[in-house]
Design a protein around this motif. Sequence first.
Motif, PDB file in Angstrom:
ATOM      1  N   LYS A 197      31.193  36.319  44.182  1.00  0.00           N
ATOM      2  CA  LYS A 197      30.658  36.945  45.393  1.00  0.00           C
ATOM      3  C   LYS A 197      29.548  36.114  46.028  1.00  0.00           C
ATOM      4  CE  LYS A 197      28.180  40.857  45.357  1.00  0.00           C
ATOM      5  NZ  LYS A 197      27.825  42.263  45.297  1.00  0.00           N
ATOM      6  N   VAL A 198      28.699  35.544  45.215  1.00  0.00           N
ATOM      7  CA  VAL A 198      27.548  34.817  45.732  1.00  0.00           C
ATOM      8  C   VAL A 198      27.720  33.331  45.425  1.00  0.00           C
ATOM      9  CG1 VAL A 198      25.044  34.602  45.687  1.00  0.00           C
ATOM     10  CG2 VAL A 198      26.097  36.823  45.298  1.00  0.00           C
ATOM     11  N   VAL A 199      28.216  32.603  46.401  1.00  0.00           N
ATOM     12  CA  VAL A 199      28.377  31.157  46.241  1.00  0.00           C
ATOM     13  C   VAL A 199      27.182  30.502  46.912  1.00  0.00           C
ATOM     14  CG1 VAL A 199      29.818  29.151  46.751  1.00  0.00           C
ATOM     15  CG2 VAL A 199      30.875  31.356  46.253  1.00  0.00           C
ATOM     16  N   LYS A 200      26.372  29.866  46.104  1.00  0.00           N
ATOM     17  CA  LYS A 200      25.170  29.217  46.650  1.00  0.00           C
ATOM     18  C   LYS A 200      25.558  27.914  47.340  1.00  0.00           C
ATOM     19  CE  LYS A 200      22.020  31.219  43.285  1.00  0.00           C
ATOM     20  NZ  LYS A 200      22.928  32.149  42.640  1.00  0.00           N
ATOM     21  N   SER A 201      24.895  27.631  48.443  1.00  0.00           N
ATOM     22  CA  SER A 201      25.244  26.442  49.220  1.00  0.00           C
ATOM     23  C   SER A 201      24.990  25.150  48.442  1.00  0.00           C
ATOM     24  CB  SER A 201      24.479  26.431  50.542  1.00  0.00           C
ATOM     25  OG  SER A 201      23.088  26.486  50.285  1.00  0.00           O
ATOM     26  N   ASP A 202      24.055  25.173  47.513  1.00  0.00           N
ATOM     27  CA  ASP A 202      23.770  23.955  46.748  1.00  0.00           C
ATOM     28  C   ASP A 202      24.587  23.872  45.452  1.00  0.00           C
ATOM     29  OD1 ASP A 202      22.508  26.032  45.434  1.00  0.00           O
ATOM     30  OD2 ASP A 202      20.697  24.894  44.965  1.00  0.00           O
ATOM     31  N   ALA A 203      25.468  24.844  45.240  1.00  0.00           N
ATOM     32  CA  ALA A 203      26.280  24.861  44.018  1.00  0.00           C
ATOM     33  C   ALA A 203      27.373  23.795  44.077  1.00  0.00           C
ATOM     34  CB  ALA A 203      26.911  26.236  43.836  1.00  0.00           C
ATOM     35  N   ASP A 204      27.799  23.339  42.926  1.00  0.00           N
ATOM     36  CA  ASP A 204      28.892  22.378  42.826  1.00  0.00           C
ATOM     37  C   ASP A 204      30.182  23.086  43.234  1.00  0.00           C
ATOM     38  OD1 ASP A 204      30.843  20.558  42.150  1.00  0.00           O
ATOM     39  OD2 ASP A 204      30.132  20.239  40.095  1.00  0.00           O
ATOM     40  N   GLN A 205      30.774  22.665  44.350  1.00  0.00           N
ATOM     41  CA  GLN A 205      31.971  23.327  44.871  1.00  0.00           C
ATOM     42  C   GLN A 205      33.159  23.234  43.903  1.00  0.00           C
ATOM     43  OE1 GLN A 205      32.324  25.305  47.750  1.00  0.00           O
ATOM     44  NE2 GLN A 205      30.110  25.205  47.507  1.00  0.00           N
ATOM     45  N   LYS A 206      33.209  22.213  43.081  1.00  0.00           N
ATOM     46  CA  LYS A 206      34.308  22.068  42.118  1.00  0.00           C
ATOM     47  C   LYS A 206      34.255  23.143  41.033  1.00  0.00           C
ATOM     48  CE  LYS A 206      34.879  17.120  42.713  1.00  0.00           C
ATOM     49  NZ  LYS A 206      36.240  16.749  42.917  1.00  0.00           N
ATOM     50  N   ARG A 235      36.326  28.993  59.959  1.00  0.00           N
ATOM     51  CA  ARG A 235      36.860  28.957  58.597  1.00  0.00           C
ATOM     52  C   ARG A 235      36.203  30.091  57.824  1.00  0.00           C
ATOM     53  NH1 ARG A 235      38.817  23.744  56.684  1.00  0.00           N
ATOM     54  NH2 ARG A 235      38.073  24.499  54.681  1.00  0.00           N
ATOM     55  N   LYS A 236      37.014  30.827  57.115  1.00  0.00           N
ATOM     56  CA  LYS A 236      36.492  31.964  56.369  1.00  0.00           C
ATOM     57  C   LYS A 236      36.917  31.877  54.912  1.00  0.00           C
ATOM     58  CE  LYS A 236      36.234  35.184  60.191  1.00  0.00           C
ATOM     59  NZ  LYS A 236      36.305  36.581  60.543  1.00  0.00           N
ATOM     60  N   GLU A 237      36.092  32.443  54.084  1.00  0.00           N
ATOM     61  CA  GLU A 237      36.377  32.543  52.656  1.00  0.00           C
ATOM     62  C   GLU A 237      36.040  33.969  52.258  1.00  0.00           C
ATOM     63  OE1 GLU A 237      33.715  29.557  51.286  1.00  0.00           O
ATOM     64  OE2 GLU A 237      34.936  27.926  52.049  1.00  0.00           O
ATOM     65  N   GLU A 238      37.053  34.725  51.895  1.00  0.00           N
ATOM     66  CA  GLU A 238      36.829  36.126  51.559  1.00  0.00           C
ATOM     67  C   GLU A 238      37.568  36.489  50.276  1.00  0.00           C
ATOM     68  OE1 GLU A 238      36.138  37.610  56.150  1.00  0.00           O
ATOM     69  OE2 GLU A 238      37.915  38.309  55.103  1.00  0.00           O
ATOM     70  N   LEU A 239      36.975  37.408  49.533  1.00  0.00           N
ATOM     71  CA  LEU A 239      37.580  37.850  48.288  1.00  0.00           C
ATOM     72  C   LEU A 239      38.642  38.906  48.555  1.00  0.00           C
ATOM     73  CD1 LEU A 239      34.484  38.154  45.916  1.00  0.00           C
ATOM     74  CD2 LEU A 239      36.118  36.284  46.128  1.00  0.00           C
ATOM     75  N   TYR A 256      45.335  42.938  37.493  1.00  0.00           N
ATOM     76  CA  TYR A 256      44.420  42.948  38.632  1.00  0.00           C
ATOM     77  C   TYR A 256      44.049  41.498  38.866  1.00  0.00           C
ATOM     78  CZ  TYR A 256      43.627  47.815  37.132  1.00  0.00           C
ATOM     79  OH  TYR A 256      43.772  49.119  36.743  1.00  0.00           O
ATOM     80  N   MET A 257      43.824  41.150  40.133  1.00  0.00           N
ATOM     81  CA  MET A 257      43.451  39.772  40.448  1.00  0.00           C
ATOM     82  C   MET A 257      42.322  39.778  41.473  1.00  0.00           C
ATOM     83  SD  MET A 257      47.300  38.312  40.905  1.00  0.00           S
ATOM     84  CE  MET A 257      47.252  36.682  40.227  1.00  0.00           C
ATOM     85  N   LEU A 258      41.474  38.783  41.361  1.00  0.00           N
ATOM     86  CA  LEU A 258      40.440  38.561  42.355  1.00  0.00           C
ATOM     87  C   LEU A 258      40.661  37.141  42.858  1.00  0.00           C
ATOM     88  CD1 LEU A 258      38.217  40.205  43.567  1.00  0.00           C
ATOM     89  CD2 LEU A 258      36.659  39.328  41.843  1.00  0.00           C
ATOM     90  N   TYR A 259      40.950  37.039  44.139  1.00  0.00           N
ATOM     91  CA  TYR A 259      41.374  35.777  44.753  1.00  0.00           C
ATOM     92  C   TYR A 259      40.412  35.432  45.882  1.00  0.00           C
ATOM     93  CZ  TYR A 259      44.534  32.985  47.807  1.00  0.00           C
ATOM     94  OH  TYR A 259      45.110  32.041  48.620  1.00  0.00           O
ATOM     95  N   ASP A 260      39.813  34.258  45.803  1.00  0.00           N
ATOM     96  CA  ASP A 260      38.921  33.758  46.846  1.00  0.00           C
ATOM     97  C   ASP A 260      39.791  33.013  47.849  1.00  0.00           C
ATOM     98  OD1 ASP A 260      36.888  32.746  48.399  1.00  0.00           O
ATOM     99  OD2 ASP A 260      36.133  31.366  46.879  1.00  0.00           O
ATOM    100  N   CYS A 261      40.199  33.716  48.893  1.00  0.00           N
ATOM    101  CA  CYS A 261      41.140  33.176  49.875  1.00  0.00           C
ATOM    102  C   CYS A 261      40.401  32.440  50.991  1.00  0.00           C
ATOM    103  CB  CYS A 261      41.969  34.329  50.459  1.00  0.00           C
ATOM    104  SG  CYS A 261      43.206  33.775  51.635  1.00  0.00           S
ATOM    105  N   HIS A 262      40.855  31.240  51.289  1.00  0.00           N
ATOM    106  CA  HIS A 262      40.293  30.440  52.380  1.00  0.00           C
ATOM    107  C   HIS A 262      41.296  30.453  53.530  1.00  0.00           C
ATOM    108  CE1 HIS A 262      37.603  27.937  49.453  1.00  0.00           C
ATOM    109  NE2 HIS A 262      37.546  29.233  49.229  1.00  0.00           N
ATOM    110  N   PHE A 263      40.804  30.811  54.716  1.00  0.00           N
ATOM    111  CA  PHE A 263      41.698  30.874  55.867  1.00  0.00           C
ATOM    112  C   PHE A 263      40.948  30.540  57.144  1.00  0.00           C
ATOM    113  CE2 PHE A 263      39.933  35.064  55.144  1.00  0.00           C
ATOM    114  CZ  PHE A 263      39.691  35.599  56.398  1.00  0.00           C
TER     115      PHE A 263
END
Length: 166
Positions: A19-28, A91-95, A77-84
Amino acid sequence: MASGVQVADQVKDVYKEMKVVKSDADQKERLRLVIFEIKGRYIDVEEGKIFREKDLENVDDVFKFFLSHLDPKQCRYMLYDCHFETKESSRKEELVFVMWAPDTAAIKDKMNYASSKDSLKKALTGIKHELQMNDLSDYGDRDNFAEKMGKGVIKVEGHPVKPTGR
């Protein structure tokens, strides 16, 4: 909690991380797909079913990768971080929370997953998109899935979609 099944702490921790992706976090290291199962009296992360961005580097289509984990004989059950992307070129990224209960799964499992869903949803507060899938015809193609993500979606995971016209 009609079923009495509880949500394991690991599920809550994974959700907070997604839910909380920090901007300075390693995207990988970013979580993209997590699959949960009911084990005994708990909803927990299925063994080996946490996929980070780095795990998907050689995957041509993350949406198809997500679909490939829908087992026709097992509820999950699945939780998917979808990029669209939308027409407004944003550009959006939503769970997306998915309850997968295929028609070919055992009836007892389908009932257990259905009756336990609310306890999991309470732990996953603020989810914008929720899908109930019983068959790939529900949202198993990119166009229908894109429509569920909102109006004006033109790409899902970098691949173009056609408006469904519904």
